[in-house]
Motif scaffolding. Structure first.
Motif, PDB file in Angstrom:
ATOM      1  N   PHE A  20       6.682 -24.099 -42.781  1.00  0.00           N
ATOM      2  CA  PHE A  20       7.557 -24.743 -43.758  1.00  0.00           C
ATOM      3  C   PHE A  20       6.777 -25.710 -44.633  1.00  0.00           C
ATOM      4  CE2 PHE A  20      10.326 -28.194 -45.123  1.00  0.00           C
ATOM      5  CZ  PHE A  20      11.351 -27.496 -45.734  1.00  0.00           C
ATOM      6  N   ILE A  21       5.919 -26.500 -44.029  1.00  0.00           N
ATOM      7  CA  ILE A  21       5.155 -27.497 -44.783  1.00  0.00           C
ATOM      8  C   ILE A  21       4.141 -26.836 -45.714  1.00  0.00           C
ATOM      9  CG2 ILE A  21       3.455 -29.362 -44.541  1.00  0.00           C
ATOM     10  CD1 ILE A  21       4.915 -30.072 -41.891  1.00  0.00           C
ATOM     11  N   ILE A  22       3.451 -25.813 -45.225  1.00  0.00           N
ATOM     12  CA  ILE A  22       2.373 -25.209 -46.009  1.00  0.00           C
ATOM     13  C   ILE A  22       2.887 -24.210 -47.045  1.00  0.00           C
ATOM     14  CG2 ILE A  22       0.328 -23.727 -45.847  1.00  0.00           C
ATOM     15  CD1 ILE A  22      -0.243 -25.086 -43.169  1.00  0.00           C
ATOM     16  N   ALA A  23       3.797 -23.324 -46.667  1.00  0.00           N
ATOM     17  CA  ALA A  23       4.183 -22.248 -47.581  1.00  0.00           C
ATOM     18  C   ALA A  23       5.686 -22.037 -47.716  1.00  0.00           C
ATOM     19  CB  ALA A  23       3.540 -20.940 -47.117  1.00  0.00           C
ATOM     20  N   GLY A  24       6.445 -22.317 -46.694  1.00  0.00           N
ATOM     21  CA  GLY A  24       7.854 -21.948 -46.671  1.00  0.00           C
ATOM     22  C   GLY A  24       8.686 -22.559 -47.776  1.00  0.00           C
ATOM     23  N   LEU A  25       8.513 -23.845 -48.014  1.00  0.00           N
ATOM     24  CA  LEU A  25       9.305 -24.514 -49.046  1.00  0.00           C
ATOM     25  C   LEU A  25       9.030 -23.912 -50.419  1.00  0.00           C
ATOM     26  CD1 LEU A  25      11.267 -26.762 -49.763  1.00  0.00           C
ATOM     27  CD2 LEU A  25       9.308 -28.269 -50.048  1.00  0.00           C
ATOM     28  N   TRP A  26       7.762 -23.632 -50.711  1.00  0.00           N
ATOM     29  CA  TRP A  26       7.397 -23.084 -52.015  1.00  0.00           C
ATOM     30  C   TRP A  26       7.906 -21.657 -52.179  1.00  0.00           C
ATOM     31  CZ3 TRP A  26       6.501 -26.963 -54.816  1.00  0.00           C
ATOM     32  CH2 TRP A  26       5.890 -28.088 -54.281  1.00  0.00           C
ATOM     33  N   LEU A  27       7.861 -20.879 -51.104  1.00  0.00           N
ATOM     34  CA  LEU A  27       8.400 -19.520 -51.166  1.00  0.00           C
ATOM     35  C   LEU A  27       9.915 -19.532 -51.378  1.00  0.00           C
ATOM     36  CD1 LEU A  27       6.373 -17.851 -48.298  1.00  0.00           C
ATOM     37  CD2 LEU A  27       6.210 -17.326 -50.731  1.00  0.00           C
ATOM     38  N   ALA A  28      10.602 -20.442 -50.711  1.00  0.00           N
ATOM     39  CA  ALA A  28      12.051 -20.537 -50.868  1.00  0.00           C
ATOM     40  C   ALA A  28      12.418 -20.940 -52.297  1.00  0.00           C
ATOM     41  CB  ALA A  28      12.625 -21.540 -49.867  1.00  0.00           C
ATOM     42  N   ILE A  29      11.692 -21.881 -52.859  1.00  0.00           N
ATOM     43  CA  ILE A  29      11.934 -22.278 -54.250  1.00  0.00           C
ATOM     44  C   ILE A  29      11.697 -21.098 -55.182  1.00  0.00           C
ATOM     45  CG2 ILE A  29      11.056 -23.725 -56.134  1.00  0.00           C
ATOM     46  CD1 ILE A  29      10.594 -25.929 -53.999  1.00  0.00           C
ATOM     47  N   ALA A  30      10.642 -20.338 -54.942  1.00  0.00           N
ATOM     48  CA  ALA A  30      10.354 -19.166 -55.778  1.00  0.00           C
ATOM     49  C   ALA A  30      11.465 -18.126 -55.671  1.00  0.00           C
ATOM     50  CB  ALA A  30       9.014 -18.554 -55.380  1.00  0.00           C
ATOM     51  N   HIS A  31      11.990 -17.924 -54.476  1.00  0.00           N
ATOM     52  CA  HIS A  31      13.094 -16.969 -54.303  1.00  0.00           C
ATOM     53  C   HIS A  31      14.342 -17.431 -55.052  1.00  0.00           C
ATOM     54  CE1 HIS A  31      11.518 -13.929 -51.631  1.00  0.00           C
ATOM     55  NE2 HIS A  31      11.016 -14.851 -50.833  1.00  0.00           N
ATOM     56  N   VAL A  32      14.651 -18.718 -54.998  1.00  0.00           N
ATOM     57  CA  VAL A  32      15.842 -19.233 -55.680  1.00  0.00           C
ATOM     58  C   VAL A  32      15.677 -19.131 -57.199  1.00  0.00           C
ATOM     59  CG1 VAL A  32      17.212 -21.313 -56.115  1.00  0.00           C
ATOM     60  CG2 VAL A  32      16.550 -20.721 -53.777  1.00  0.00           C
ATOM     61  N   VAL A  33      14.510 -19.495 -57.707  1.00  0.00           N
ATOM     62  CA  VAL A  33      14.264 -19.404 -59.156  1.00  0.00           C
ATOM     63  C   VAL A  33      14.345 -17.956 -59.624  1.00  0.00           C
ATOM     64  CG1 VAL A  33      12.492 -19.721 -60.937  1.00  0.00           C
ATOM     65  CG2 VAL A  33      12.943 -21.534 -59.282  1.00  0.00           C
ATOM     66  N   THR A  34      13.761 -17.051 -58.860  1.00  0.00           N
ATOM     67  CA  THR A  34      13.822 -15.632 -59.207  1.00  0.00           C
ATOM     68  C   THR A  34      15.250 -15.115 -59.136  1.00  0.00           C
ATOM     69  OG1 THR A  34      11.605 -15.383 -58.279  1.00  0.00           O
ATOM     70  CG2 THR A  34      12.828 -13.376 -58.684  1.00  0.00           C
ATOM     71  N   ALA A  35      16.013 -15.578 -58.158  1.00  0.00           N
ATOM     72  CA  ALA A  35      17.406 -15.151 -58.036  1.00  0.00           C
ATOM     73  C   ALA A  35      18.224 -15.610 -59.240  1.00  0.00           C
ATOM     74  CB  ALA A  35      18.016 -15.700 -56.750  1.00  0.00           C
TER      75      ALA A  35
END
Length: 127
Positions: free
Chosen positions: A74-89
């Motif tokens: 979550f600290i290293i990659a998860g938060l950024w991936l989740a933000i990318a998924h929401v922006v793409t959605a």
């Protein structure tokens, strides 16, 4: 219908998303200690290729190691991936055809946040 949605998904973002997860998995497999992150990244990458007709379930054997790994992820990659998924959605939801793709992107947020201790299985069909 699932086949059609998967093909549209693959063309309009799924391939690039999966390639990103696969590259991250390869990078994680360079060091021995990060191999579990690489395996989780490969698992999510396969899910990102063909998400319709699949669902995420908890592994019954997941324990404290998965929890600790998920906190690090979550600290290293998860938060950024989740933000990318929401922006793409949000971008996909602009068109009517893109709404199911946006829903699939939002469906991927929990596994992008915490991929360890999860398994991807076929969704039950309703007939």
């Amino acid at each position: 219908m699932r086949l059609l949605l998967n093909i549209i998904w693959l063309i309009f973002g799924g391939l690039w998303l999966a390639l990103g997860y696969f590259v991250a998995g390869i990078l994680c497999c360079i060091l021995i200690i990060t191999i579990p992150f690489g395996i989780a990244s490969f698992r999510v990458g396969v899910y990102a290729l063909w998400p319709f007709g699949k669902t995420v379930v908890d592994k019954p054997t997941a324990g404290v190691a998965s929890l600790i790994g998920n906190v690090i992820w979550f600290i290293i990659a998860g938060l950024w991936l989740a933000i990318a998924h929401v922006v793409t959605a949000v971008a996909m939801a602009i068109t009517i055809i893109g709404i199911p793709l946006a829903v699939a992107n939002i469906k991927m947020v929990p596994i992008s946040l915490m991929p360890l201790g999860k398994d991807i299985v076929d969704a039950p069909t309703l007939m």
